[in-house]
Enzyme design. Structure first.
Site, PDB file in Angstrom:
ATOM      1  CG  ASN A  33      -7.256   0.291   0.572  1.00 43.96           C
ATOM      2  OD1 ASN A  33      -7.744  -0.583  -0.138  1.00 43.96           O
ATOM      3  ND2 ASN A  33      -6.145   0.916   0.253  1.00 43.96           N
TER       4      ASN A  33
ATOM      5  CG  HIS B  19      -5.154   7.679   4.604  1.00 39.83           C
ATOM      6  ND1 HIS B  19      -4.265   8.217   3.713  1.00 39.83           N
ATOM      7  CD2 HIS B  19      -5.622   6.544   4.019  1.00 39.83           C
ATOM      8  CE1 HIS B  19      -4.183   7.460   2.640  1.00 39.83           C
ATOM      9  NE2 HIS B  19      -4.998   6.435   2.799  1.00 39.83           N
ATOM     10  N   GLY B  20      -7.215   7.896   8.598  1.00 37.54           N
ATOM     11  CA  GLY B  20      -7.372   8.251  10.005  1.00 37.54           C
ATOM     12  C   GLY B  20      -8.829   8.533  10.335  1.00 37.54           C
TER      13      GLY B  20
ATOM     14  CB  ALA C  10     -13.325   2.619   3.483  1.00 37.74           C
ATOM     15  CB  SER C  11     -11.796   3.581   8.910  1.00 40.96           C
ATOM     16  OG  SER C  11     -11.151   2.350   8.706  1.00 40.96           O
TER      17      SER C  11
ATOM     18  CG  ASP D  55      -2.067   0.929   1.157  1.00 38.71           C
ATOM     19  OD1 ASP D  55      -2.516   1.205   0.032  1.00 38.71           O
ATOM     20  OD2 ASP D  55      -2.543   1.387   2.211  1.00 38.71           O
TER      21      ASP D  55
ATOM     22  CG  HIS E 194      -6.557   4.486  -0.700  1.00 39.81           C
ATOM     23  ND1 HIS E 194      -5.334   4.072  -0.216  1.00 39.81           N
ATOM     24  CD2 HIS E 194      -6.644   3.986  -1.955  1.00 39.81           C
ATOM     25  CE1 HIS E 194      -4.713   3.367  -1.149  1.00 39.81           C
ATOM     26  NE2 HIS E 194      -5.488   3.302  -2.221  1.00 39.81           N
TER      27      HIS E 194
ATOM     28  CB  THR F 260      -8.695   4.465  11.069  1.00 39.20           C
ATOM     29  OG1 THR F 260      -7.631   5.115  10.373  1.00 39.20           O
ATOM     30  CG2 THR F 260      -8.991   5.246  12.344  1.00 39.20           C
TER      31      THR F 260
END
Length: 283
Positions: free
Chosen positions: A225, A175-176, A205-206, A80, A203, A228
């Site tokens: 992906n 991200h995060g 997706a949390s 990644d 990317h 987190t």
């Protein structure tokens, strides 16, 4: 990789990528995938490679765990956010099934040229290649970026100029942990999918709702992906256990419950991606 990604793309589900931070993440993710009969992508962020032991060690460790745990579902080992051509080539040589070259901070011309170099090398070894346009915002695994939405023209130029297999267009995910509400550009997502007709990658997706994930899948995202939300669940379980058992010191006693939490979290991700019972596809 190709067979399963294309099946996901054509049948409107996504294969989850689970980024790992150690051996217990591998075990928890593999347990969830096996129990739910889902293909799974085990991702290692480029900046975490030294922490995890190096490309060869990581690839061999994942494949040995697959063997010793009697895992029968497809397991794809993925690099990644590869930050250099040389690093991507090392991952290919180490036995990775898929690599991502992240040229999102470069000019589109540089991104195309270097992504093409990675693709030519990887394809000669039957390894899949992912590219990125724009910038996924946030901070995770040592990757810090300001959000920059991908342009439609850059997406088209990168795919047609570099021969990558999947595209990660930055369209509002981060991200995060999210601050505020996610703002995904679904209109542009649909246009990219309509024009390029290749599997897309989401990317960060949390934190996205199930509805947003499903909408992204409907607009061509065949790989999503996650990192987190797994790490938050894991760290919360460790804190809770140590609070309730302040005298505990046995590593197994402390760690084993957290593996179950990783497995449970990955199970919920698999169901969110609708990849359960998709471990077998037609050749």
């Amino acid at each position: 990789m190709k067979k399963f990604i294309l099946d996901a793309f054509e049948n409107h589900y996504a294969i989850p990528q689970i980024n790992i931070n150690g051996l217990i993440w591998i075990e928890g993710a593999l347990r969830a995938a096996q129990e739910n009969q889902s293909p799974i992508i085990i991702g290692t962020t480029d900046k975490n490679i030294p922490f995890l032991g190096g490309y060869e060690f990581i690839a061999a460790t994942i494949k040995n765990k697959v063997k010793t745990m009697n895992i029968t579902v497809p397991v794809i080992v993925h690099l990644d956010h590869g930050l250099s051509v040389n690093g991507c080539k090392k991952a290919v040589d180490a036995g990775y099934d898929s690599v991502m070259f992240d040229g999102s901070k470069l000019s589109i011309a540089e991104n195309i040229n270097l992504s093409r170099e990675v693709a030519e090398y990887a394809h000669s070894k039957n390894v899949y290649v992912e590219g990125e346009v724009g910038a996924v915002g946030g901070n995770e695994d040592g990757m810090a970026n300001s959000l920059k939405y991908a342009s439609l023209q850059d997406c088209v130029s990168l795919v047609r100029g570099s021969y990558i297999d999947t595209l990660a267009p930055a369209l509002g995910s981060v991200h995060g942990e999210y601050v505020g509400e996610p703002d995904l550009d679904f209109d542009k997502m649909k246009k990219i999918n309509d024009i390029l007709n290749i599997p897309l990658v989401l990317h960060g997706a949390s934190g996205l709702s199930d509805e947003d994930v499903q909408k992204a899948i409907n607009f061509g995202h065949a790989k999503i992906n996650f990192n987190t939300e797994i790490n938050l669940a894991w760290s919360s379980s460790i804190r809770e256990f140590l609070t309730e058992h302040p005298k505990a010191f046995s590593p197994q006693e402390i760690i084993n419950p957290s593996i179950d939490v990783i497995k449970e979290t990955v199970t919920s991700i698999i169901k969110k991606c609708s990849s359960d019972f998709k471990s077998t596809v037609n050749s």
